[in-house]
Design a protein around this motif. Structure first.
Motif, PDB file in Angstrom:
ATOM      1  N   MET A 180       0.785  -1.319   0.118  1.00 30.04           N
ATOM      2  CA  MET A 180       0.060  -0.133  -0.046  1.00 30.04           C
ATOM      3  C   MET A 180       1.005   1.372   0.073  1.00 30.04           C
ATOM      4  SD  MET A 180      -3.431  -0.346   2.249  1.00 30.04           S
ATOM      5  CE  MET A 180      -2.508  -0.634   3.993  1.00 30.04           C
ATOM      6  N   LYS A 181       0.347   2.491  -0.448  1.00 33.84           N
ATOM      7  CA  LYS A 181       0.948   3.471  -0.329  1.00 33.84           C
ATOM      8  C   LYS A 181       0.081   4.687   0.267  1.00 33.84           C
ATOM      9  CE  LYS A 181       2.357   6.891  -4.157  1.00 33.84           C
ATOM     10  NZ  LYS A 181       2.480   6.590  -5.485  1.00 33.84           N
ATOM     11  N   VAL A 182       0.727   5.448   1.103  1.00 32.97           N
ATOM     12  CA  VAL A 182       0.170   6.485   2.100  1.00 32.97           C
ATOM     13  C   VAL A 182       0.574   7.730   1.518  1.00 32.97           C
ATOM     14  CG1 VAL A 182      -0.118   7.000   4.616  1.00 32.97           C
ATOM     15  CG2 VAL A 182       0.238   4.677   4.100  1.00 32.97           C
ATOM     16  N   MET A 183      -0.256   8.540   1.396  1.00 36.22           N
ATOM     17  CA  MET A 183       0.363  10.038   1.371  1.00 36.22           C
ATOM     18  C   MET A 183      -0.260  10.932   2.724  1.00 36.22           C
ATOM     19  SD  MET A 183      -1.308  12.573  -1.691  1.00 36.22           S
ATOM     20  CE  MET A 183      -2.074  13.989  -1.201  1.00 36.22           C
ATOM     21  N   VAL A 184       0.767  11.529   3.234  1.00 36.55           N
ATOM     22  CA  VAL A 184       0.620  12.387   4.433  1.00 36.55           C
ATOM     23  C   VAL A 184       0.796  13.937   4.226  1.00 36.55           C
ATOM     24  CG1 VAL A 184       1.295  12.630   6.721  1.00 36.55           C
ATOM     25  CG2 VAL A 184       1.538  10.379   5.788  1.00 36.55           C
ATOM     26  N   PRO A 185      -0.196  14.626   3.922  1.00 36.82           N
ATOM     27  CA  PRO A 185      -0.092  16.096   3.813  1.00 36.82           C
ATOM     28  C   PRO A 185       0.283  16.614   5.135  1.00 36.82           C
ATOM     29  CG  PRO A 185      -2.337  15.371   3.288  1.00 36.82           C
ATOM     30  CD  PRO A 185      -1.576  14.114   3.855  1.00 36.82           C
ATOM     31  N   VAL A 186       1.415  17.665   5.023  1.00 37.29           N
ATOM     32  CA  VAL A 186       1.849  18.194   6.349  1.00 37.29           C
ATOM     33  C   VAL A 186       1.947  19.457   6.222  1.00 37.29           C
ATOM     34  CG1 VAL A 186       3.301  16.439   7.096  1.00 37.29           C
ATOM     35  CG2 VAL A 186       4.389  18.203   5.559  1.00 37.29           C
ATOM     36  N   ILE A 219      -6.105  20.760  -4.221  1.00 34.81           N
ATOM     37  CA  ILE A 219      -4.815  20.378  -4.713  1.00 34.81           C
ATOM     38  C   ILE A 219      -4.595  19.068  -4.179  1.00 34.81           C
ATOM     39  CG2 ILE A 219      -2.336  20.958  -4.270  1.00 34.81           C
ATOM     40  CD1 ILE A 219      -3.344  23.934  -3.872  1.00 34.81           C
ATOM     41  N   LEU A 220      -4.926  18.652  -3.054  1.00 36.38           N
ATOM     42  CA  LEU A 220      -4.520  17.429  -2.436  1.00 36.38           C
ATOM     43  C   LEU A 220      -5.271  16.277  -3.423  1.00 36.38           C
ATOM     44  CD1 LEU A 220      -4.731  17.568   1.453  1.00 36.38           C
ATOM     45  CD2 LEU A 220      -2.573  17.523  -0.286  1.00 36.38           C
ATOM     46  N   LYS A 221      -6.591  16.581  -4.012  1.00 34.76           N
ATOM     47  CA  LYS A 221      -7.292  15.772  -4.718  1.00 34.76           C
ATOM     48  C   LYS A 221      -6.544  15.652  -6.064  1.00 34.76           C
ATOM     49  CE  LYS A 221     -11.501  15.190  -7.466  1.00 34.76           C
ATOM     50  NZ  LYS A 221     -12.296  15.959  -8.324  1.00 34.76           N
ATOM     51  N   GLY A 222      -5.900  16.774  -6.487  1.00 32.07           N
ATOM     52  CA  GLY A 222      -4.960  16.730  -7.586  1.00 32.07           C
ATOM     53  C   GLY A 222      -3.759  15.521  -7.562  1.00 32.07           C
ATOM     54  N   ILE A 223      -3.282  15.772  -6.567  1.00 30.71           N
ATOM     55  CA  ILE A 223      -2.085  14.902  -6.235  1.00 30.71           C
ATOM     56  C   ILE A 223      -2.567  13.523  -6.082  1.00 30.71           C
ATOM     57  CG2 ILE A 223      -0.077  14.534  -4.552  1.00 30.71           C
ATOM     58  CD1 ILE A 223      -0.291  17.536  -3.945  1.00 30.71           C
ATOM     59  N   VAL A 224      -3.508  13.321  -5.573  1.00 32.99           N
ATOM     60  CA  VAL A 224      -4.021  11.814  -5.230  1.00 32.99           C
ATOM     61  C   VAL A 224      -4.524  11.378  -6.483  1.00 32.99           C
ATOM     62  CG1 VAL A 224      -6.069  10.458  -4.601  1.00 32.99           C
ATOM     63  CG2 VAL A 224      -5.288  11.999  -2.858  1.00 32.99           C
ATOM     64  N   GLY A 225      -4.772  11.983  -7.649  1.00 30.17           N
ATOM     65  CA  GLY A 225      -4.769  11.668  -9.015  1.00 30.17           C
ATOM     66  C   GLY A 225      -3.782  11.202  -9.576  1.00 30.17           C
ATOM     67  N   GLU A 226      -2.588  11.726  -9.336  1.00 29.79           N
ATOM     68  CA  GLU A 226      -1.479  11.373 -10.013  1.00 29.79           C
ATOM     69  C   GLU A 226      -0.554  10.350  -8.990  1.00 29.79           C
ATOM     70  OE1 GLU A 226       1.179  14.921  -9.885  1.00 29.79           O
ATOM     71  OE2 GLU A 226       0.058  15.651 -11.851  1.00 29.79           O
ATOM     72  N   GLU A 227      -0.652  10.181  -7.882  1.00 29.71           N
ATOM     73  CA  GLU A 227       0.062   9.367  -6.962  1.00 29.71           C
ATOM     74  C   GLU A 227      -0.662   8.137  -6.576  1.00 29.71           C
ATOM     75  OE1 GLU A 227       2.997   9.649  -5.701  1.00 29.71           O
ATOM     76  OE2 GLU A 227       3.573  11.523  -6.862  1.00 29.71           O
ATOM     77  N   ASN A 228      -2.198   8.283  -6.719  1.00 30.49           N
ATOM     78  CA  ASN A 228      -2.852   7.061  -6.212  1.00 30.49           C
ATOM     79  C   ASN A 228      -2.533   6.171  -5.050  1.00 30.49           C
ATOM     80  OD1 ASN A 228      -4.598   7.043  -9.005  1.00 30.49           O
ATOM     81  ND2 ASN A 228      -2.547   6.252 -10.146  1.00 30.49           N
ATOM     82  N   PRO A 229      -2.502   6.964  -3.889  1.00 35.40           N
ATOM     83  CA  PRO A 229      -2.348   6.297  -2.940  1.00 35.40           C
ATOM     84  C   PRO A 229      -3.719   5.643  -2.430  1.00 35.40           C
ATOM     85  CG  PRO A 229      -2.925   8.680  -2.361  1.00 35.40           C
ATOM     86  CD  PRO A 229      -2.865   8.291  -3.838  1.00 35.40           C
ATOM     87  N   ASP A 230      -3.247   4.539  -1.470  1.00 34.16           N
ATOM     88  CA  ASP A 230      -4.334   3.727  -0.616  1.00 34.16           C
ATOM     89  C   ASP A 230      -4.994   4.560   0.357  1.00 34.16           C
ATOM     90  OD1 ASP A 230      -4.065   1.065  -2.371  1.00 34.16           O
ATOM     91  OD2 ASP A 230      -2.136   1.654  -1.729  1.00 34.16           O
ATOM     92  N   ILE A 231      -4.157   5.280   1.164  1.00 36.57           N
ATOM     93  CA  ILE A 231      -4.573   5.964   2.411  1.00 36.57           C
ATOM     94  C   ILE A 231      -3.994   7.472   2.244  1.00 36.57           C
ATOM     95  CG2 ILE A 231      -4.593   6.028   4.985  1.00 36.57           C
ATOM     96  CD1 ILE A 231      -3.809   2.976   4.694  1.00 36.57           C
ATOM     97  N   VAL A 232      -4.829   8.298   2.591  1.00 35.98           N
ATOM     98  CA  VAL A 232      -4.579   9.793   2.887  1.00 35.98           C
ATOM     99  C   VAL A 232      -4.377  10.067   4.367  1.00 35.98           C
ATOM    100  CG1 VAL A 232      -4.441  12.169   2.599  1.00 35.98           C
ATOM    101  CG2 VAL A 232      -5.077  10.617   0.752  1.00 35.98           C
ATOM    102  N   LEU A 233      -3.521  10.164   5.079  1.00 29.15           N
ATOM    103  CA  LEU A 233      -3.303  10.178   6.551  1.00 29.15           C
ATOM    104  C   LEU A 233      -2.942  11.585   7.069  1.00 29.15           C
ATOM    105  CD1 LEU A 233      -3.571   8.187   9.133  1.00 29.15           C
ATOM    106  CD2 LEU A 233      -1.288   7.521   8.426  1.00 29.15           C
TER     107      LEU A 233
END
Lengths: 380, 248
Positions: free
Chosen positions: B1-7, B100-114
């Motif tokens: 799985m891939k996780v994206m963490v906005p900080v 913006i985060l939605k746009g990044i999710v579209g490119e990165e396809n993470p399973d979880i945004v934490l």
């Protein structure tokens, strides 16, 4: 003051240490100091940060690089906790890591170095003797060759961390009189003939265990000699440089703690109808303290840069050490005057720092010896 | 799985914030900035999932000025794998951040945004929820415990009166509460390694987002100073005073 040599990594490391000290140490500093010891987990937590790994290969749990600025940042931030027996008790191992890393055979390094660097086990350096400290060249502890072994007899005193360490780097006489007859040995606490007693009731550094070590026919194998026979004096002198730099940086941290607490108190306390900070006599003390801190810090940064360039400036390290401890003596004294009666009570940083000025001014090379060494380095 | 963490880069929690003299906001000049503490908890949780073998990659994202690179590096030094900086110097609000985060999710396809449940500067507590809506993903907010299973997450939430556990089908959004974990200290070896981890640089325009604020801050003021209290001698006097004020 901005450091012209600052990098993103140095800043990040300093921030991490600062936060670690504020969260994991300062809140407990009084209790540990009064109790006379720190919990052993603290050694491992500091080890995990990378605090003891400077100049040590990664295969021994070290960092695989060295950086004098980061060494200094670690000491400065750690000493700000205000109970400097804590950095002494935990960081005391650093002055023995250098000789083990440089001179011990692989067999010893493989067995002990990672445990020391990661904080699982303690190690100490033993140079000072009951009969004399500063006069390293005249040490009396002797090691005599017996077959393939060396047999050590004598004693060492004021050994930081000495009650809890399992490993020791010990200086002993293997040749004739003077500085050309000294060698370094790796000694383990469970070797027959080794014993130790606690030096209690110190003026400061209560959190740090200080010991006298006794060697009665302690037999060590020949491979436990660290470095070349009879060349120990030079190794000891070289080893002192980083210890002294660490003490300069520690003094900067202690001075900053004094200034910080002085300002906070002077803003809060009212006398003669206005806050202390509005009185000229107090403002001048703050200015003098701040100037001395800036000067010491700038001197330290310059020395760190030279050390990183590979030219350890021995004369400047010596001068910086007595300059820093004199500045510290001044700042601690002025901070006590600003805090007044409140500073005289146990349980605050300034009171403790005031008592611990002297261990900084004497340990690791006294102010008098530092001045002498500095002038000798000038060829005089 | 891939996780994206906005900080988010915010004023450090130890700083005593001061209102600017012209009442347009709080003073940021020469003020220590650091990672929003809730986001730090999110980074830590992502690393724990990775250490438990549930996650392969952690991407840390920050939207803010160039200096937010430092915040991303903090995440990388803790153990994240790479970073994305969306450079944006002006004020930005949760909806624009979520877009913006939605746009990044579209490119990165993470399973979880934490991510943190809120940032300690504006305390909006909106970004995670807005992002869940924009993506049409499940959300578990105010998490005090996160357990990963195959294709789903069990998230324990702190709600009024107790704990609620929800099961989320992936992909999902999780926002962190204070008690989820205690973030680690970045070790020096990891600080050095973080230097070599890549950080991509983007702008809001790269994701077709107009980040112009839709809200206008009219005035920022210090809270009113508390008035001094009074001391009472006895319980009777206390009860008397409370009655006098009509409080009991």
């Amino acid at each position: 003051m901005r450091n012209p040599f600052e990098t993103e990594e140095r800043k990040a490391f300093r921030e991490t240490v600062r936060r670690f000290v504020e969260t994991e140490i300062t809140p407990y500093a009084d209790d540990w100091d009064e109790a006379g010891e720190v919990p052993w987990e603290l050694h491992a937590k500091l080890g995990a940060l990378g605090a003891f790994g400077f100049g040590v290969d990664e295969k021994y749990g070290g960092l695989g690089f060295d950086d004098c600025f980061m060494r200094a940042a670690f000491s400065e931030e750690f000493y700000k906790c205000g109970a400097t027996g804590i950095p002494a008790a935990t960081g005391g191992r650093s002055i023995s890591i250098g000789p083990i890393e440089k001179f011990a055979p692989d067999e010893i390094k493989d067995r002990v170095l990672e445990d020391i660097v990661t904080g699982r086990k303690g190690s100490s350096l033993g140079i000072t003797e009951p009969g004399g400290g500063s006069d390293v060249a005249n040490m009396k502890t002797v090691a005599r060759k017996d077959g393939d072994d060396w047999v050590i007899n004598g004693s060492k005193t004021f050994i930081t961390g000495g009650m809890k360490s399992e490993y020791f780097v010990v200086g002993a006489r293997t040749g004739g009189e003077g500085l050309t007859g000294i060698s370094l040995f790796f000694v383990e606490a469970d070797m027959p003939g080794f014993s130790r007693t606690l030096i209690d009731r110190k003026m400061g550094w209560w959190a740090s265990d200080t010991a006298t070590l006794y060697f009665d026919d302690v037999r060590v194998p020949a491979r436990n000699m660290l470095g070349q026979e009879n060349f120990g004096f030079i190794a000891i002198m070289n080893n002192f440089n980083y210890e002294r730099l660490g003490m300069v940086a520690g003094s900067v941290g202690m001075m900053k703690a004094c200034l910080e607490d002085s300002i906070a108190w002077a803003q809060e306390r009212h006398t003669f109808g206005k806050p202390l900070i509005k009185h000229q006599v107090i403002r001048h003390k703050i200015a003098d303290m701040s100037a001395k801190i800036d000067a010491t810090e700038a001197y330290l940064n310059q020395i760190c840069w030279l050390a990183n360039e590979g030219e350890m400036p021995v004369a400047e390290v010596s001068k910086a050490k007595f300059f820093a401890t004199k500045a510290l003596e001044f700042c601690a004294s002025e901070a006590m005057q600003i805090l007044g009666g409140a500073g005289y009570l146990r349980g605050n940083r300034v009171e403790r720092i005031y008592r611990e000025v002297k261990v900084m001014a004497i340990g690791g090379g006294s102010e008098e010896i530092m001045r002498d060494l500095a002038v000798r380095q000038m060829g005089l | 799985m891939k996780v994206m963490v906005p900080v988010k880069r915010v004023v450090d929690y130890n700083v005593k914030v001061r209102v600017k003299s012209d009442n347009t906001g709080v003073e940021l000049a020469n003020v220590k900035m650091s990672m929003n503490p809730f986001d730090e908890i999110a980074v830590e949780e992502a690393i724990r999932l990775k250490e438990a073998g549930k996650v392969e990659e952690i991407v840390v994202v920050s939207i803010g000025p160039k200096a937010a690179t430092e915040t991303i590096r903090t995440g990388l030094a803790m153990g994240a794998d790479r970073g994305i900086l969306v450079e944006h110097d002006d004020e930005i609000h949760p909806l624009a951040v979520a877009k913006i985060l939605k746009g990044i999710v579209g490119e990165e396809n993470p399973d979880i945004v934490l991510l943190g449940k809120q940032a300690i500067d504006d305390d909006c507590n909106q970004t995670g929820q807005m992002l869940a809506q924009l993506l049409g993903w499940a959300q578990g907010t105010f998490a005090s415990k996160v357990e990963a299973e195959d294709g789903s997450l069990n998230v324990t939430r702190e709600v009024d009166g107790g704990l609620e556990t929800v099961k989320l089908n992936l992909p999902a959004i999780v926002t962190t509460d204070l008690r989820l974990n205690e973030p680690r200290y970045a070790s020096l070896p990891n600080i050095m390694k973080a230097k070599r981890k890549p950080i991509d640089e983007k702008t809001a325009a790269d994701y077709g987002v107009d980040a112009t604020p839709r809200l206008k801050t009219l005035k920022v003021e210090e809270p009113a100073a508390r008035e001094a209290g009074i001391k009472v001698e006895s319980v009777d006097e206390l009860v008397g005073k409370l009655k006098e004020k009509g409080l009991i």
